[in-house]
Motif scaffolding. Structure first.
Motif, PDB file in Angstrom:
ATOM      1  N   UNK A   1       0.835  -1.196  -0.022  1.00 50.46           N
ATOM      2  CA  UNK A   1       0.096   0.016  -0.119  1.00 50.46           C
ATOM      3  C   UNK A   1       0.890   1.305  -0.069  1.00 50.46           C
ATOM      4  N   UNK A   2       0.378   2.503   0.172  1.00 48.11           N
ATOM      5  CA  UNK A   2       1.183   3.597   0.208  1.00 48.11           C
ATOM      6  C   UNK A   2       2.138   3.719   1.279  1.00 48.11           C
ATOM      7  N   UNK A   3       1.752   3.084   2.391  1.00 44.52           N
ATOM      8  CA  UNK A   3       2.768   3.116   3.480  1.00 44.52           C
ATOM      9  C   UNK A   3       3.843   1.950   3.354  1.00 44.52           C
ATOM     10  N   UNK A   4       3.788   1.467   2.052  1.00 42.58           N
ATOM     11  CA  UNK A   4       4.976   0.291   1.889  1.00 42.58           C
ATOM     12  C   UNK A   4       4.700  -0.951   2.593  1.00 42.58           C
ATOM     13  N   UNK A   5       3.356  -1.093   2.994  1.00 47.20           N
ATOM     14  CA  UNK A   5       3.007  -2.336   3.833  1.00 47.20           C
ATOM     15  C   UNK A   5       2.595  -3.503   3.063  1.00 47.20           C
ATOM     16  N   UNK A   6       3.014  -4.539   3.457  1.00 42.30           N
ATOM     17  CA  UNK A   6       2.762  -5.758   2.287  1.00 42.30           C
ATOM     18  C   UNK A   6       1.386  -6.188   2.383  1.00 42.30           C
ATOM     19  N   UNK A   7       0.722  -6.236   1.168  1.00 40.34           N
ATOM     20  CA  UNK A   7      -0.600  -6.726   1.032  1.00 40.34           C
ATOM     21  C   UNK A   7      -0.670  -8.094   0.391  1.00 40.34           C
ATOM     22  N   UNK A   8       0.244  -8.384  -0.157  1.00 40.21           N
ATOM     23  CA  UNK A   8       0.101  -9.776  -0.963  1.00 40.21           C
ATOM     24  C   UNK A   8       1.684 -10.005  -1.394  1.00 40.21           C
ATOM     25  N   UNK A   9       1.889 -11.425  -1.444  1.00 42.88           N
ATOM     26  CA  UNK A   9       3.505 -11.702  -1.921  1.00 42.88           C
ATOM     27  C   UNK A   9       3.397 -13.093  -2.519  1.00 42.88           C
ATOM     28  N   UNK A  10       4.560 -13.221  -3.212  1.00 44.71           N
ATOM     29  CA  UNK A  10       4.880 -14.603  -3.515  1.00 44.71           C
ATOM     30  C   UNK A  10       5.731 -15.563  -2.582  1.00 44.71           C
ATOM     31  N   UNK A  11       6.117 -14.681  -1.483  1.00 47.80           N
ATOM     32  CA  UNK A  11       7.033 -15.296  -0.332  1.00 47.80           C
ATOM     33  C   UNK A  11       5.835 -15.230   0.831  1.00 47.80           C
ATOM     34  N   UNK A  12       6.459 -16.092   1.917  1.00 53.63           N
ATOM     35  CA  UNK A  12       5.864 -15.790   3.191  1.00 53.63           C
ATOM     36  C   UNK A  12       5.811 -14.457   3.565  1.00 53.63           C
ATOM     37  N   UNK A  13       4.792 -14.196   4.352  1.00 56.78           N
ATOM     38  CA  UNK A  13       4.788 -12.754   4.578  1.00 56.78           C
ATOM     39  C   UNK A  13       3.654 -12.401   6.026  1.00 56.78           C
ATOM     40  N   UNK A  14       3.772 -11.518   6.789  1.00 60.64           N
ATOM     41  CA  UNK A  14       2.971 -10.996   7.731  1.00 60.64           C
ATOM     42  C   UNK A  14       1.847  -9.743   7.265  1.00 60.64           C
TER      43      UNK A  14
ATOM     44  N   UNK B   1       0.603  -6.458   6.287  1.00 57.72           N
ATOM     45  CA  UNK B   1       0.789  -4.870   6.738  1.00 57.72           C
ATOM     46  C   UNK B   1       2.128  -4.887   7.431  1.00 57.72           C
ATOM     47  N   UNK B   2       3.259  -5.695   7.268  1.00 55.83           N
ATOM     48  CA  UNK B   2       4.286  -5.607   7.690  1.00 55.83           C
ATOM     49  C   UNK B   2       5.227  -4.856   6.442  1.00 55.83           C
ATOM     50  N   UNK B   3       6.253  -3.982   6.963  1.00 56.56           N
ATOM     51  CA  UNK B   3       7.234  -3.223   6.161  1.00 56.56           C
ATOM     52  C   UNK B   3       8.228  -4.290   5.514  1.00 56.56           C
ATOM     53  N   UNK B   4       8.474  -4.053   4.400  1.00 58.76           N
ATOM     54  CA  UNK B   4       9.523  -4.812   3.538  1.00 58.76           C
ATOM     55  C   UNK B   4      10.901  -4.853   4.524  1.00 58.76           C
ATOM     56  N   UNK B   5      11.686  -5.635   4.505  1.00 58.30           N
ATOM     57  CA  UNK B   5      12.895  -5.775   5.060  1.00 58.30           C
ATOM     58  C   UNK B   5      14.101  -5.298   4.612  1.00 58.30           C
ATOM     59  N   UNK B   6      14.225  -5.430   3.354  1.00 61.39           N
ATOM     60  CA  UNK B   6      15.760  -4.939   2.717  1.00 61.39           C
ATOM     61  C   UNK B   6      15.449  -3.635   2.178  1.00 61.39           C
ATOM     62  N   UNK B   7      16.451  -2.739   2.202  1.00 63.60           N
ATOM     63  CA  UNK B   7      16.548  -1.384   2.186  1.00 63.60           C
ATOM     64  C   UNK B   7      15.987  -0.929   0.602  1.00 63.60           C
TER      65      UNK B   7
END
Length: 344
Positions: A167-180, A182-188
């Motif tokens: 989303x606009x905050x950079x929170x994850x909504x869907x992914x091909x990898x495991x995720x939580x 509305x978490x932020x992406x890890x790598x810079x």
């Protein structure tokens, strides 16, 4: 062959420190932008389907029949919606199908069909799509809770790259990898790509020298004609998974050389086992007999030319044994004791 298999598996990969061609970067950018467009169209298709349901409900004069229509709609798109329901002007649920509805996330008195921003329902990211329609004096709203896990089939087309919808905050909504959710992406690098405010797609080469990766992002929002949410699709692909023609040709040549070397070793191994080693044994037996060592017989295990030679040498040894026994006036009954069984 194991070495050849490894070369085939990794053949053509970009070498460490090599320049990644612009065409590769543009390709990653293109597939990322295509995935963002696909996400936008998937959401828009959901809005159109729900608007059609609202139109059908508006033609129904008896709200008691809404339940059957809502259930049929949800069954038709079961994988897409976790819940479908109808709200009256007082925000009461008139009909529902699927999981427990969440009317609190629906806008008050919407004038046209639309989609909310992603919200967390049962720890999963969901958007609520809604379509108002006329019902009596106050009107009603058809609502569907769109499960964003269904976007996975869009992102799977981007493999072997890892893909995220944020989303606009950079929170994850869907992914091909495991995720939580509305978490932020890890790598810079990918976090920076997710949080960019640009309405244009972009691509960069990030990561460390040893583990470089191509990071691309594209907005989902789209044009004014077909607006989507303020999300982005972000992809990251390791440079090690990229196959380049120039290095692929080199590695294929290496594969051919290894294959030829493997065949050559196999052929020489076969020659040694089948011919060279038996021939060396036969030479040893012949030299032994020439030195008047007649104690051991010559092994005959073959029926080819080498076997015929071995039989002939064995007959010579037998003749020499008989001659030696006769010349020494040895009892002939003792001669078979030092002779082998009959030559086959």
């Amino acid at each position: 062959m194991a070495i050849a298999g490894v070369v085939w598996a990794i053949g053509g990969r970009v070498e460490q420190g090599a320049t990644v061609p612009t065409a590769v970067l543009d390709s990653q950018l293109g597939v990322t932008a295509g995935a963002a467009q696909h996400v936008r169209r998937s959401l828009h298709a959901g809005e159109l389907n729900l608007a059609q349901l609202a139109s059908e409900l508006a033609r129904t004069t008896d709200p008691s029949t809404f339940s059957d229509q809502v259930k049929d709609f949800r069954d038709r798109y079961q994988r897409r919606y976790r819940s479908v329901f109808v709200l009256d002007s007082g925000r009461h649920v008139l009909a529902r199908a699927g999981s427990e509805p969440h009317p609190g996330h629906v806008p008050d008195n919407p004038l046209r069909a639309g989609t909310t921003e992603a919200v967390g329902i049962d720890k999963m990211p969901v958007v609520l799509q809604y379509a108002p329609f006329a019902l009596g004096d106050g009107g009603a709203i058809a609502v569907a809770e769109y499960d964003l896990a269904n976007l996975r089939y869009v992102l799977d087309a981007l493999l072997p790259a890892t893909a995220w919808v944020v989303n606009a905050k950079g929170e994850v909504l869907a992914s091909t990898a495991g995720f939580t959710a509305f978490q932020q992406l890890g790598r810079e690098e990918v976090r920076r790509a997710a949080q960019t405010a640009s309405d244009q797609p972009g691509v960069s080469l990030g990561g460390s020298f040893e583990e470089r990766e191509i990071v691309a992002s594209a907005p989902v929002r789209g044009s004014a004609k077909l607006r989507g949410p303020t999300w982005r699709v972000v992809t990251a692909r390791s440079v090690d998974t990229i196959v380049l023609p120039q290095t692929q040709a080199r590695d294929q040549a290496l594969l051919v050389a290894l294959a030829v070397a493997t065949v050559t070793v196999g052929v020489f191994g076969w020659l040694y086992v089948m011919w060279l080693r038996p021939l060396r044994r036969l030479v040893y037996d012949a030299e032994r007999i020439a030195d008047r060592d007649l104690r051991s017989g010559v092994e005959v295990r073959r029926y080819d030319e080498l076997g015929r030679v071995a039989r002939s040498v064995e007959r010579i040894r037998i003749d020499l044994v008989r001659s030696a026994a006769a010349g020494a006036d040895v009892d002939q009954a003792q001669v078979p004791r030092i002779m082998p069984r009959q030559v086959p």
